[in-house]
Scaffold this motif. Structure first.
Motif, PDB file in Angstrom:
ATOM      1  N   PHE A 191       2.495  -9.035  -3.595  1.00  0.00           N
ATOM      2  CA  PHE A 191       2.291 -10.111  -5.159  1.00  0.00           C
ATOM      3  C   PHE A 191       2.809 -11.730  -5.145  1.00  0.00           C
ATOM      4  O   PHE A 191       2.937 -11.949  -4.012  1.00  0.00           O
ATOM      5  N   PRO A 243       2.646  -4.508  -7.687  1.00  0.00           N
ATOM      6  CA  PRO A 243       1.518  -5.681  -7.472  1.00  0.00           C
ATOM      7  C   PRO A 243       1.605  -6.837  -9.093  1.00  0.00           C
ATOM      8  O   PRO A 243       1.325  -5.812  -9.650  1.00  0.00           O
ATOM      9  N   THR A 352      -1.054  -4.094  -2.455  1.00  0.00           N
ATOM     10  CA  THR A 352      -1.561  -5.940  -3.004  1.00  0.00           C
ATOM     11  C   THR A 352      -1.971  -6.145  -3.933  1.00  0.00           C
ATOM     12  O   THR A 352      -2.010  -7.207  -4.563  1.00  0.00           O
ATOM     13  N   THR A 353      -3.032  -5.354  -4.438  1.00  0.00           N
ATOM     14  CA  THR A 353      -3.505  -6.071  -6.270  1.00  0.00           C
ATOM     15  C   THR A 353      -3.171  -4.872  -7.064  1.00  0.00           C
ATOM     16  O   THR A 353      -3.825  -5.127  -8.680  1.00  0.00           O
TER      17      THR A 353
END
Length: 369
Positions: A191, A243, A352-353
């Motif tokens: 992040f 994230p 991750t996102t």
């Protein structure tokens, strides 16, 4: 798709990156099969001239119009100038230049036409890496974490480690290299930590006509304004669970917090804000990393590095300590991601996102045969 990419095994990929710090374009070669790093190849760099930097900066926060088009033309010309003299490769990963990033609202915008670049350079180009992730509910950033996972395994690391990229915006990747695949549970958390070099660079440009605080020399002469730092840390962003991601100008009010300070005190305070954002971010890591490996321009600022060393509970060091190139890591990342896209592999995942499912984001453009 080129014959080399359609087969299994390693290929030579060229990655190109233009970041929000607006220093210039990085290019780097990577030999990879999309899973493992086989070899790091040559690198190249082209700095932006002052007028080019101004043209791109005028497009920040814009989604369409003349300023966006002008920025795109600068980005494309700069990439062609850097990449055209280089030898041909199997594939190119072209990130382009982020002008606006609001994944929960309008989306994300990286300018630069990868299809035109493929025709000009006569090589397959993977580009528009972020849109598919955003369309599936992800933040679209950061995208380097899958590559960070490969780097940790390439370096032979076995314990959890954090990669901290300090470009225009800061981002953190917590990696457990003992987990085989980056999309597997427990492998990654990534992040944005907060603003990094962008507010400092903007301050230097507006007050002194300088691109950045070289070596942290100005910040070293100043005193941190603690009241401004406390107001900065009260921003709701820091309470959000990752994230999460940021636009370059999301913390534009930082400059207002230091507007009445001297040049040196303002630089010191903005630098402290960057370090404080990282310290807040570390609280979200699944476990304390064995060390923090710093990449990007921020690692060259000894004042910032000292602030990080004091505020974090683990060793902090430049990524060169494990044999990697902190100037070229993002360009190498997009070389790696280009191969993954071409081979139908994921480039981002929920940790991750925040995307709903692991996804491979990117458009592949082929040159005319």
């Amino acid at each position: 798709m080129s014959r080399a990419i359609s087969k299994d095994g390693p290929v030579r990929a060229l990655g190109a990156m233009s970041g929000t710090s607006l220093d210039g374009v990085d290019a780097a070669v990577l030999v990879t099969d999309g899973h493992d790093i086989v070899e790091f190849g040559p690198t190249a760099y082209r700095s932006y001239m002052a007028d080019e930097r101004s043209t791109i900066a005028a497009g920040f926060g814009q989604w369409q119009g003349a300023a966006v088009q002008a920025a795109a033309e600068v980005v494309e010309r700069a990439h062609v100038a850097l990449l055209d003299p280089m030898e041909r490769f199997d594939i190119i990963g072209f990130h382009g230049q982020t002008l606006s990033h609001a994944p929960r609202q309008q989306g994300t915008l990286q300018v630069g036409d990868g299809a035109a670049l493929a025709q000009r350079l006569g090589c397959p180009v993977v580009w528009d890496f972020r849109s598919a992730d955003v369309e599936l509910g992800g933040e679209g950033a950061p995208l380097a974490p899958f590559f960070h996972h490969a780097c940790a395994r390439f370096a032979g690391l076995t314990e959890p480690v954090a990669f901290l990229n300090l470009g225009g915006v800061g981002n953190l990747t917590w990696v457990d290299p003992s987990v085989a695949r980056p999309q597997d549970a427990g492998a990654l958390l990534a992040f944005d930590t907060g603003p990094a070099n962008a507010p400092i660079n903007d301050l230097m440009q507006s007050r002194l006509g300088m691109a950045f605080d070289e070596g942290g020399k100005l910040a070293a002469k100043g005193t941190v304004e603690k009241g401004a730092l406390e107001l900065f840390l009260a921003e709701p962003y820091f309470a959000r669970i990752p994230p999460k991601s940021l636009d370059r100008n999301d913390f534009a009010e930082m400059v207002a917090l230091v507007v009445e300070l001297s040049d040196a005190d303002a630089a010191a305070t903005l630098t402290a804000m960057c370090a404080a954002g990282v310290a807040e971010a570390m609280q979200h890591c699944p476990s304390l990393p064995s060390r923090v490996l710093v990449t990007g321009g921020g690692r060259n600022n000894p004042v910032l590095m000292q602030m990080l060393a004091v505020s974090l509970d683990c060793p902090v060091m430049a990524i060169e300590e494990i044999g990697l190139d902190g100037d070229m890591l993002e360009a190498q990342a997009f070389a790696y991601l280009a191969v993954r896209v071409a081979r139908g592999l994921a480039t981002s995942c929920a940790t991750t996102t925040g995307v709903r499912a692991a996804v491979g984001g990117g458009t592949v453009s082929l040159p005319d045969s």
